[in-house]
Design a protein around this motif. Structure first.
Motif, PDB file in Angstrom:
ATOM      1  N   VAL A 168       0.883  -1.414  -0.394  1.00  0.00           N
ATOM      2  CA  VAL A 168      -0.071   0.194  -0.449  1.00  0.00           C
ATOM      3  C   VAL A 168       0.733   1.416   0.285  1.00  0.00           C
ATOM      4  O   VAL A 168       0.417   2.314  -0.370  1.00  0.00           O
ATOM      5  N   SER A 169       1.773   0.801   0.419  1.00  0.00           N
ATOM      6  CA  SER A 169       2.612   2.140   0.833  1.00  0.00           C
ATOM      7  C   SER A 169       3.323   2.536  -0.563  1.00  0.00           C
ATOM      8  O   SER A 169       3.483   3.999  -0.715  1.00  0.00           O
ATOM      9  N   ILE A 170       3.999   2.004  -0.912  1.00  0.00           N
ATOM     10  CA  ILE A 170       4.535   1.839  -2.092  1.00  0.00           C
ATOM     11  C   ILE A 170       3.464   2.349  -3.764  1.00  0.00           C
ATOM     12  O   ILE A 170       4.137   3.496  -3.658  1.00  0.00           O
ATOM     13  N   TYR A 171       2.294   2.069  -3.638  1.00  0.00           N
ATOM     14  CA  TYR A 171       1.609   3.032  -4.243  1.00  0.00           C
ATOM     15  C   TYR A 171       1.094   4.383  -3.979  1.00  0.00           C
ATOM     16  O   TYR A 171       0.911   5.299  -4.725  1.00  0.00           O
ATOM     17  N   LEU A 172       0.665   4.335  -2.640  1.00  0.00           N
ATOM     18  CA  LEU A 172       0.825   5.637  -2.045  1.00  0.00           C
ATOM     19  C   LEU A 172       1.434   7.113  -2.643  1.00  0.00           C
ATOM     20  O   LEU A 172       1.794   8.143  -3.320  1.00  0.00           O
ATOM     21  N   LEU A 173       3.489   6.424  -2.396  1.00  0.00           N
ATOM     22  CA  LEU A 173       4.425   6.989  -2.960  1.00  0.00           C
ATOM     23  C   LEU A 173       4.687   7.474  -4.098  1.00  0.00           C
ATOM     24  O   LEU A 173       5.505   8.113  -4.451  1.00  0.00           O
ATOM     25  N   VAL A 174       4.399   6.760  -4.741  1.00  0.00           N
ATOM     26  CA  VAL A 174       4.795   6.090  -5.975  1.00  0.00           C
ATOM     27  C   VAL A 174       3.310   7.813  -6.777  1.00  0.00           C
ATOM     28  O   VAL A 174       4.241   8.604  -7.290  1.00  0.00           O
ATOM     29  N   ILE A 175       2.352   7.159  -5.833  1.00  0.00           N
ATOM     30  CA  ILE A 175       1.102   8.407  -6.506  1.00  0.00           C
ATOM     31  C   ILE A 175       1.926   9.977  -6.013  1.00  0.00           C
ATOM     32  O   ILE A 175       1.711  10.932  -6.737  1.00  0.00           O
ATOM     33  N   GLY A 176       1.917  10.323  -4.425  1.00  0.00           N
ATOM     34  CA  GLY A 176       2.626  11.419  -4.284  1.00  0.00           C
ATOM     35  C   GLY A 176       3.910  11.928  -4.682  1.00  0.00           C
ATOM     36  O   GLY A 176       3.851  13.209  -5.662  1.00  0.00           O
ATOM     37  N   TRP A 177       4.639  10.991  -5.710  1.00  0.00           N
ATOM     38  CA  TRP A 177       6.120  11.807  -6.298  1.00  0.00           C
ATOM     39  C   TRP A 177       5.286  11.643  -7.456  1.00  0.00           C
ATOM     40  O   TRP A 177       6.187  13.326  -8.192  1.00  0.00           O
ATOM     41  N   SER A 178       4.634  11.453  -7.915  1.00  0.00           N
ATOM     42  CA  SER A 178       4.437  11.901  -8.968  1.00  0.00           C
ATOM     43  C   SER A 178       3.566  12.815  -9.534  1.00  0.00           C
ATOM     44  O   SER A 178       4.039  13.972 -10.077  1.00  0.00           O
ATOM     45  N   TYR A 179       2.342  13.167  -8.372  1.00  0.00           N
ATOM     46  CA  TYR A 179       2.087  14.415  -8.555  1.00  0.00           C
ATOM     47  C   TYR A 179       3.072  15.658  -8.161  1.00  0.00           C
ATOM     48  O   TYR A 179       2.558  16.987  -8.727  1.00  0.00           O
ATOM     49  N   ALA A 180       4.135  15.686  -7.590  1.00  0.00           N
ATOM     50  CA  ALA A 180       4.864  16.581  -6.554  1.00  0.00           C
ATOM     51  C   ALA A 180       5.990  17.034  -7.932  1.00  0.00           C
ATOM     52  O   ALA A 180       6.183  18.226  -8.564  1.00  0.00           O
ATOM     53  N   ILE A 181       6.307  15.746  -8.912  1.00  0.00           N
ATOM     54  CA  ILE A 181       6.901  16.067 -10.133  1.00  0.00           C
ATOM     55  C   ILE A 181       6.402  16.916 -11.463  1.00  0.00           C
ATOM     56  O   ILE A 181       6.558  17.047 -11.936  1.00  0.00           O
ATOM     57  N   LEU A 182       5.191  16.213 -10.870  1.00  0.00           N
ATOM     58  CA  LEU A 182       4.259  17.238 -12.213  1.00  0.00           C
ATOM     59  C   LEU A 182       4.272  18.892 -12.133  1.00  0.00           C
ATOM     60  O   LEU A 182       4.492  20.074 -12.554  1.00  0.00           O
ATOM     61  N   VAL A 183       4.011  18.673 -10.675  1.00  0.00           N
ATOM     62  CA  VAL A 183       4.260  20.606 -10.304  1.00  0.00           C
ATOM     63  C   VAL A 183       5.180  21.194 -10.641  1.00  0.00           C
ATOM     64  O   VAL A 183       5.399  22.390 -10.837  1.00  0.00           O
ATOM     65  N   ILE A 184       6.364  20.112  -9.601  1.00  0.00           N
ATOM     66  CA  ILE A 184       7.572  20.480 -10.635  1.00  0.00           C
ATOM     67  C   ILE A 184       8.277  21.370 -11.523  1.00  0.00           C
ATOM     68  O   ILE A 184       8.323  22.080 -12.486  1.00  0.00           O
ATOM     69  N   LEU A 185       8.048  20.207 -12.321  1.00  0.00           N
ATOM     70  CA  LEU A 185       7.621  20.705 -13.935  1.00  0.00           C
ATOM     71  C   LEU A 185       6.805  21.716 -15.054  1.00  0.00           C
ATOM     72  O   LEU A 185       7.548  22.760 -15.332  1.00  0.00           O
ATOM     73  N   GLY A 186       5.948  21.572 -13.730  1.00  0.00           N
ATOM     74  CA  GLY A 186       4.858  23.265 -14.131  1.00  0.00           C
ATOM     75  C   GLY A 186       5.492  24.402 -13.920  1.00  0.00           C
ATOM     76  O   GLY A 186       4.949  25.234 -14.219  1.00  0.00           O
ATOM     77  N   LEU A 187       5.918  24.421 -12.459  1.00  0.00           N
ATOM     78  CA  LEU A 187       6.465  24.986 -11.905  1.00  0.00           C
ATOM     79  C   LEU A 187       7.631  26.244 -12.666  1.00  0.00           C
ATOM     80  O   LEU A 187       7.950  27.394 -12.834  1.00  0.00           O
ATOM     81  N   VAL A 188       8.211  25.125 -13.504  1.00  0.00           N
ATOM     82  CA  VAL A 188       9.595  25.251 -14.052  1.00  0.00           C
ATOM     83  C   VAL A 188       9.214  25.810 -15.522  1.00  0.00           C
ATOM     84  O   VAL A 188      10.035  26.941 -16.141  1.00  0.00           O
ATOM     85  N   GLN A 189       8.166  25.378 -16.203  1.00  0.00           N
ATOM     86  CA  GLN A 189       7.991  25.960 -17.576  1.00  0.00           C
ATOM     87  C   GLN A 189       6.779  27.351 -17.083  1.00  0.00           C
ATOM     88  O   GLN A 189       6.160  28.019 -18.096  1.00  0.00           O
ATOM     89  N   ASP A 190       6.838  27.516 -15.816  1.00  0.00           N
ATOM     90  CA  ASP A 190       5.677  28.570 -15.289  1.00  0.00           C
ATOM     91  C   ASP A 190       6.690  30.518 -15.797  1.00  0.00           C
ATOM     92  O   ASP A 190       7.729  30.390 -15.816  1.00  0.00           O
ATOM     93  N   LYS A 191       5.831  31.117 -16.865  1.00  0.00           N
ATOM     94  CA  LYS A 191       6.543  32.154 -17.020  1.00  0.00           C
ATOM     95  C   LYS A 191       7.014  33.108 -16.248  1.00  0.00           C
ATOM     96  O   LYS A 191       8.062  33.977 -15.767  1.00  0.00           O
ATOM     97  N   ALA A 192       6.252  33.499 -15.102  1.00  0.00           N
ATOM     98  CA  ALA A 192       6.268  33.995 -14.203  1.00  0.00           C
ATOM     99  C   ALA A 192       7.800  33.336 -13.030  1.00  0.00           C
ATOM    100  O   ALA A 192       8.629  34.949 -12.935  1.00  0.00           O
TER     101      ALA A 192
END
Length: 600
Positions: free
Chosen positions: A104-128
């Motif tokens: 259960v922990s593995i799936y939770l952490l994979v989901i959490g890290w995927s969400y975090a990485i997507l947010v980081i990618l969005g931040l890097v591409q953010d114009k501001a």
């Protein structure tokens, strides 16, 4: 140092309160604000997975129940499992319940890290965020500048040309422009040095301050944008915040130019006035014009073609700001002028024909068949080229002057081969470079206008020879302890020195550098083409023409005492303190009989 205009005094910059945002804090705050939710999600998931392993019991090898994992072992397992390293079940094999919770922990952490990485990618591409990082990097680079630099406002065709040539001369500059695409293009260019560049509005004082307006090594401000109002605001900010800075501002509007002059702008660059004056001078004094053209051209470029516009009737197509000044200069020269434009109005001694769109019948009515020259002076490159093509079809021998408004149309104007082409961006860039790199050039060009044509032709020939059919390099030498320490020391000691001594080759004093001395300024008195026998004095300022190698050798002579001694005496002197001591002449001392003898 410039003269302070009335009502504007030097400002103690330590007392200036500037509301400039802390870009570093803004960048960190923006990143933390965007990553706040992902961080909270990851912390909760790590905590849940760790706590679960600390609660679920394990089993030993015999199947007996054991205590759950400690916090350290639980967190250690979760850490390497979440990062997909996978060391196995440590410190002992897990029970089925622990394995179930680990799954259960593995799936939770994979989901959490995927969400975090997507947010980081969005931040890097953010114009501001990208803008905040760029501004932070720009400020850091400006603060680290350790040599004098010029602040260039405007990275269009003019600003980019000035930047390229300053970097080729190993001069530092900082560039700011509102157009992000221009800044990117300049940043991607393969320049000899990498100047700090920023995409920002130069009309905003905070942006000018970030660009180093109050930096102690800022030696001047160039307002070279395409907007006269913006150049006015930049010049005002520079003058108010530091009245000591030399300011160069581009202005084609006469009203803006007058306002710039009213508060002491050092150099107002008006390509229309400059070109109109040059056109009139090329008619009245072609050699004087040619000499000034060579003096202000970009060093190393091919020699421009020699133009000799004819005297006679002229047709000016277009009566905007450029057409007006051309008409005025030609009329003052006594040339008959006919103006073709819908805005044309009656002028003393000028024939006007109102035409909204200039066509073949209009040119015929203006007397194209008898005209000596025509000026295509509208603000449309397409119309100027169509006028020039029509004029040459009607009168193949007519002298054609074209106005090029956009740098992107250069191939079209080059294909047409007009007799004289006015390119505002290049004219402003050449004048600005001449002012900031060799200030004495402006005095030389001014003085040249008062000389006779045969004298100018002789100087042109000498410049062509030292430049080897290219535009020579111009440089100045000022005999002060800071700029020419070796020569200044010799002169302060009372040792005479002639101008010809500076022209000796420091690698072989019997050879003479390929250099032409053009100007000697002493006590604000100008002497053109000074004699090589002229005796130098402290504080003299001189202008020379030659090539880069000759400049380096001359600067070595005026700055290095040992090289200067060789040039003056032909003897090489030791440079280090030890060698100087070992090569000192023997000292004399009286012996017991009172007779002087040499000490061994």
């Amino acid at each position: 140092m410039t003269d302070t205009p009335p009502g504007v005094g030097p400002i103690d910059t330590s007392l200036v309160v500037v509301d400039t945002p802390n870009v570093v804090s803004s960048t960190v705050f923006l990143a933390l604000r965007r990553l706040r939710t992902p961080l909270i999600v990851l912390i909760l998931m790590y905590s849940t997975a760790t706590l679960g392993l600390m609660v679920v019991p394990g089993v030993d090898a015999e199947g007996n129940r054991t205590e759950p994992l400690s916090f350290f072992h639980a967190f250690y397992f979760v850490s390497y499992t979440a990062t997909t390293i996978g060391f196995g079940e440590l410190p002992v094999p897990f029970s089925d319940a622990q394995r179930a919770w680990a799954t259960v922990s593995i799936y939770l952490l994979v989901i959490g890290w995927s969400y975090a990485i997507l947010v980081i990618l969005g931040l890097v591409q953010d114009k501001a965020f990208q803008g905040a990082v760029s501004v932070n990097r720009f400020q850091r680079r400006v603060r680290r500048i350790t040599e004098p630099f010029y602040l260039i406002c405007g990275a269009g065709a003019t600003g980019a040309l000035v930047t390229r040539n300053l970097t080729r001369q190993n001069r530092q500059c900082v560039v700011i422009d509102l157009d992000d695409q221009r800044i990117q293009d300049l940043d991607l260019e393969d320049l000899p040095t990498d100047p700090p560049v920023l995409a920002a509005d130069a009309r905003v004082t905070q942006n000018l301050l970030m660009a180093g307006l109050l930096h102690p090594l800022c030696h001047g401000v160039m307002a070279l944008t395409d907007d006269d109002e913006a150049n006015l605001l930049i010049a005002i900010a520079a003058r108010l915040l530091n009245a000591e800075y030399p300011i160069l501002a581009r202005a084609t509007d006469p009203d803006i130019a007058q306002r710039l002059a009213s508060f002491g702008t050092d150099h107002i660059l008006n390509p229309f006035d400059q070109f109109a004056g040059e056109l009139a001078r090329s008619i009245a004094a072609p050699a004087s014009y040619r000499l000034g053209e060579l003096a202000t051209a970009i060093p190393g470029a091919e020699l421009p073609e020699s133009y000799r516009p004819p005297r006679g009737a002229w047709i000016v197509c277009g009566f905007g700001r450029f057409g007006r000044v051309v008409t005025r200069e030609l009329s003052l020269l006594g040339q008959p002028v006919t103006v073709l434009d819908a805005r044309a109005h009656d002028l003393p001694g000028v024939r006007t024909i109102r035409a909204k769109t200039i066509r073949k019948p209009d040119l015929v009515a203006a007397g194209i068949e008898q005209a000596a020259g025509i000026v295509a002076a509208t603000d449309s490159d397409a119309e100027n080229l169509s006028i020039a093509l029509a004029a040459t079809r009607l009168q193949p021998r007519i002298f054609v002057v074209t106005r090029q408004n956009r740098a992107m149309d250069t191939p079209l104007f080059q294909a047409f081969h007009s007799d004289f082409s006015m390119v505002p961006t290049r004219m402003v860039a050449e004048e600005a470079l001449a002012i900031v790199t060799t200030p004495l050039l402006t005095r030389f060009v001014r003085d040249v206008r008062q000389r006779e044509e045969p004298w100018c032709e002789e100087v042109i020939q000498r410049l062509v020879e030292v430049g080897h059919q290219r535009i020579p390099l111009f440089w100045g030498v000022t005999l002060t302890p800071e700029l020419a320490p070796a020569v200044a020391h010799e002169l302060a000691a009372g040792r005479p020195m002639a101008l010809s001594d500076l022209l000796r080759d420091p690698t072989d004093r019997d050879e003479t550098l390929e250099v032409v001395p053009l100007l000697l300024v002493r006590d604000e008195q100008d002497e053109l083409m000074p004699s090589l026998e002229a005796e130098l004095q402290p504080g003299d300022r001189m202008l020379f023409a030659g090539n880069a190698l000759c400049k380096r050798r001359m600067m070595l002579t005026v700055s290095n005492a040992n090289v200067l001694r060789y040039v003056l005496t032909g003897r090489e002197h030791p440079g280090g303190w030890l060698w100087q001591k070992l090569n000192e002449p023997p000292k004399a001392s009286p012996d017991d009989t009172g007779v002087w003898r040499l000490l061994d």
